[in-house]
Design a protein around this motif. Sequence first.
Motif, PDB file in Angstrom:
ATOM      1  N   GLN A   1       0.913  -1.079   0.029  1.00  0.00           N
ATOM      2  CA  GLN A   1      -0.137  -0.105  -0.009  1.00  0.00           C
ATOM      3  C   GLN A   1       0.872   1.435  -0.031  1.00  0.00           C
ATOM      4  O   GLN A   1       0.198   2.350   0.003  1.00  0.00           O
ATOM      5  CB  GLN A   1      -0.981  -0.189   1.454  1.00  0.00           C
ATOM      6  N   THR A   2       2.180   1.195  -0.033  1.00  0.00           N
ATOM      7  CA  THR A   2       2.970   2.349   0.179  1.00  0.00           C
ATOM      8  C   THR A   2       2.666   3.431  -0.887  1.00  0.00           C
ATOM      9  O   THR A   2       2.524   3.076  -2.054  1.00  0.00           O
ATOM     10  CB  THR A   2       4.630   1.969   0.155  1.00  0.00           C
ATOM     11  N   LYS A   3       2.697   4.758  -0.779  1.00  0.00           N
ATOM     12  CA  LYS A   3       2.416   5.778  -1.796  1.00  0.00           C
ATOM     13  C   LYS A   3       3.510   5.663  -2.794  1.00  0.00           C
ATOM     14  O   LYS A   3       4.630   5.554  -2.122  1.00  0.00           O
ATOM     15  CB  LYS A   3       2.122   7.114  -0.977  1.00  0.00           C
ATOM     16  N   THR A   4       3.296   6.395  -3.909  1.00  0.00           N
ATOM     17  CA  THR A   4       4.491   6.348  -4.717  1.00  0.00           C
ATOM     18  C   THR A   4       4.495   8.096  -5.116  1.00  0.00           C
ATOM     19  O   THR A   4       3.760   8.977  -5.304  1.00  0.00           O
ATOM     20  CB  THR A   4       3.987   5.739  -6.264  1.00  0.00           C
ATOM     21  N   PHE A   5       5.758   8.089  -5.712  1.00  0.00           N
ATOM     22  CA  PHE A   5       5.981   9.307  -6.182  1.00  0.00           C
ATOM     23  C   PHE A   5       6.930   9.352  -7.531  1.00  0.00           C
ATOM     24  O   PHE A   5       7.461   8.548  -7.756  1.00  0.00           O
ATOM     25  CB  PHE A   5       7.206  10.146  -5.154  1.00  0.00           C
ATOM     26  N   ALA A   6       6.473  10.062  -8.609  1.00  0.00           N
ATOM     27  CA  ALA A   6       6.752   9.763  -9.828  1.00  0.00           C
ATOM     28  C   ALA A   6       8.197  10.545  -9.967  1.00  0.00           C
ATOM     29  O   ALA A   6       8.482  11.875  -9.789  1.00  0.00           O
ATOM     30  CB  ALA A   6       6.057  10.704 -10.937  1.00  0.00           C
ATOM     31  N   LEU A   7       9.296   9.745 -10.368  1.00  0.00           N
ATOM     32  CA  LEU A   7      10.642  10.214 -10.596  1.00  0.00           C
ATOM     33  C   LEU A   7      11.321   9.634 -12.051  1.00  0.00           C
ATOM     34  O   LEU A   7      11.333   8.482 -12.173  1.00  0.00           O
ATOM     35  CB  LEU A   7      11.407   9.773  -9.517  1.00  0.00           C
ATOM     36  N   HIS A   8      11.136  10.341 -12.904  1.00  0.00           N
ATOM     37  CA  HIS A   8      11.529   9.659 -14.526  1.00  0.00           C
ATOM     38  C   HIS A   8      12.546  10.768 -15.013  1.00  0.00           C
ATOM     39  O   HIS A   8      12.988  11.713 -14.508  1.00  0.00           O
ATOM     40  CB  HIS A   8      10.366   9.659 -15.279  1.00  0.00           C
ATOM     41  N   ASP A   9      12.885  10.412 -16.092  1.00  0.00           N
ATOM     42  CA  ASP A   9      14.024  11.175 -16.922  1.00  0.00           C
ATOM     43  C   ASP A   9      13.420  12.772 -17.156  1.00  0.00           C
ATOM     44  O   ASP A   9      14.436  13.328 -17.406  1.00  0.00           O
ATOM     45  CB  ASP A   9      14.010  10.513 -18.286  1.00  0.00           C
ATOM     46  N   HIS A  10      12.139  12.882 -17.274  1.00  0.00           N
ATOM     47  CA  HIS A  10      11.616  14.217 -17.699  1.00  0.00           C
ATOM     48  C   HIS A  10      11.685  15.256 -16.434  1.00  0.00           C
ATOM     49  O   HIS A  10      11.755  16.449 -16.471  1.00  0.00           O
ATOM     50  CB  HIS A  10      10.492  14.400 -18.392  1.00  0.00           C
ATOM     51  N   ASN A  11      11.828  14.670 -15.305  1.00  0.00           N
ATOM     52  CA  ASN A  11      11.484  15.545 -13.845  1.00  0.00           C
ATOM     53  C   ASN A  11      12.649  15.338 -12.988  1.00  0.00           C
ATOM     54  O   ASN A  11      12.631  15.952 -11.875  1.00  0.00           O
ATOM     55  CB  ASN A  11      10.192  15.478 -13.399  1.00  0.00           C
ATOM     56  N   GLU A  12      13.568  14.266 -13.312  1.00  0.00           N
ATOM     57  CA  GLU A  12      14.465  14.052 -11.961  1.00  0.00           C
ATOM     58  C   GLU A  12      15.393  15.159 -11.596  1.00  0.00           C
ATOM     59  O   GLU A  12      15.556  15.310 -10.231  1.00  0.00           O
ATOM     60  CB  GLU A  12      15.392  12.816 -12.544  1.00  0.00           C
ATOM     61  N   GLN A  13      15.800  15.739 -12.689  1.00  0.00           N
ATOM     62  CA  GLN A  13      16.886  16.840 -11.996  1.00  0.00           C
ATOM     63  C   GLN A  13      15.997  17.932 -11.042  1.00  0.00           C
ATOM     64  O   GLN A  13      16.554  18.365 -10.104  1.00  0.00           O
ATOM     65  CB  GLN A  13      17.632  17.518 -13.287  1.00  0.00           C
ATOM     66  N   HIS A  14      14.869  17.955 -11.532  1.00  0.00           N
ATOM     67  CA  HIS A  14      14.161  19.072 -10.737  1.00  0.00           C
ATOM     68  C   HIS A  14      13.313  18.545  -9.536  1.00  0.00           C
ATOM     69  O   HIS A  14      13.369  19.354  -8.363  1.00  0.00           O
ATOM     70  CB  HIS A  14      12.736  19.549 -11.774  1.00  0.00           C
ATOM     71  N   LYS A  15      13.033  17.199  -9.528  1.00  0.00           N
ATOM     72  CA  LYS A  15      12.287  16.629  -8.468  1.00  0.00           C
ATOM     73  C   LYS A  15      13.265  15.993  -7.291  1.00  0.00           C
ATOM     74  O   LYS A  15      13.043  15.617  -6.118  1.00  0.00           O
ATOM     75  CB  LYS A  15      11.367  15.571  -9.001  1.00  0.00           C
ATOM     76  N   ALA A  16      14.586  15.843  -7.840  1.00  0.00           N
ATOM     77  CA  ALA A  16      15.461  14.749  -6.898  1.00  0.00           C
ATOM     78  C   ALA A  16      15.636  15.539  -5.377  1.00  0.00           C
ATOM     79  O   ALA A  16      15.624  15.035  -4.480  1.00  0.00           O
ATOM     80  CB  ALA A  16      16.802  14.898  -7.455  1.00  0.00           C
ATOM     81  N   GLN A  17      15.775  16.975  -5.653  1.00  0.00           N
ATOM     82  CA  GLN A  17      15.997  17.770  -4.468  1.00  0.00           C
ATOM     83  C   GLN A  17      14.670  17.506  -3.405  1.00  0.00           C
ATOM     84  O   GLN A  17      15.118  17.465  -1.820  1.00  0.00           O
ATOM     85  CB  GLN A  17      16.329  19.157  -4.557  1.00  0.00           C
TER      86      GLN A  17
END
Length: 285
Positions: free
Chosen positions: A57-73
């Motif tokens: 049931q763990t919630k997920t967070f989208a991390l892909h090639d198009h957003n990784e640099q922006h979302k990693a932090q």
Amino acid sequence: MTDNKTLDVPTLYIVPTPIGNLGDITQRALDVLSSVDVIAAEDTRHTGRLLSHFNIQTKTFALHDHNEQHKAQALVDKLLSGLSIALVSDAGTPLISDPGYHLVTQCRQAGVKVTPLPGACAVITALSASGLPSDRFSFEGFFPAKSKGRKDKLMEIANVERTCIFYESPHRITDSLQDMLEVLGPDREVVLARELTKTFETIQGLPLGELIDWIEEDSNRKRGEMVLLIHGQREQKDEALPDEALRTLGILNKELPLKRAAAATAEIYNVKKNALYKWGLDNLD
């Protein structure tokens, strides 16, 4: 089963997922996916189906090639606040031609604990069953999309003695094999591993010219996820290169890229371009 209370130190877990057969997931991976606060997934819908299959049931967070640099932090901030996160890709081990590099790098720079789990990886799975030498190999990722880029890459590895491994997509497999034929010749042994761990798993190794004919016999052989493994150049005594040619190569290489310098020198002295290129790689700065 692990619970959240056992994850005392905020950690980024690198969690491999199956490349086809769901039975290949490990118990440790299931425990971690169940216990972390967030799962960073390449495609949350794809990962959602995997989690649903195992009733996680763990919630997920989208991390892909198009957003990784922006979302990693943002994920690093969550880790620093005390949460634990699992990183998964759509299939196999994250970061192997999949997202995750920027996140892992930023975590290590921030002092966040990064824990890798062993598990499925198409590169190693294909290599282990290929029958090609496995004592030395390199994974080269996906072939470039354009023919010139593919040929340039093939020229780079044409004379190396290690096994070279590439991923390729079904819609480019024919063009890539033709480029391989042009650069490597029909006798180079190549293994095609497709649909690994799935119902129609196929592992076929043949001299390149024969492999192309084999693939063309059945359109189904062009379908699915593909790994191409190229036998390294077999050890052989190099033809002696004239001292004058080597001296000229050194001079030209000061002004030209090695590949162009080797081509020009080969034309001047009527020697093999690949032999000059290899000598240059080994001997020129």
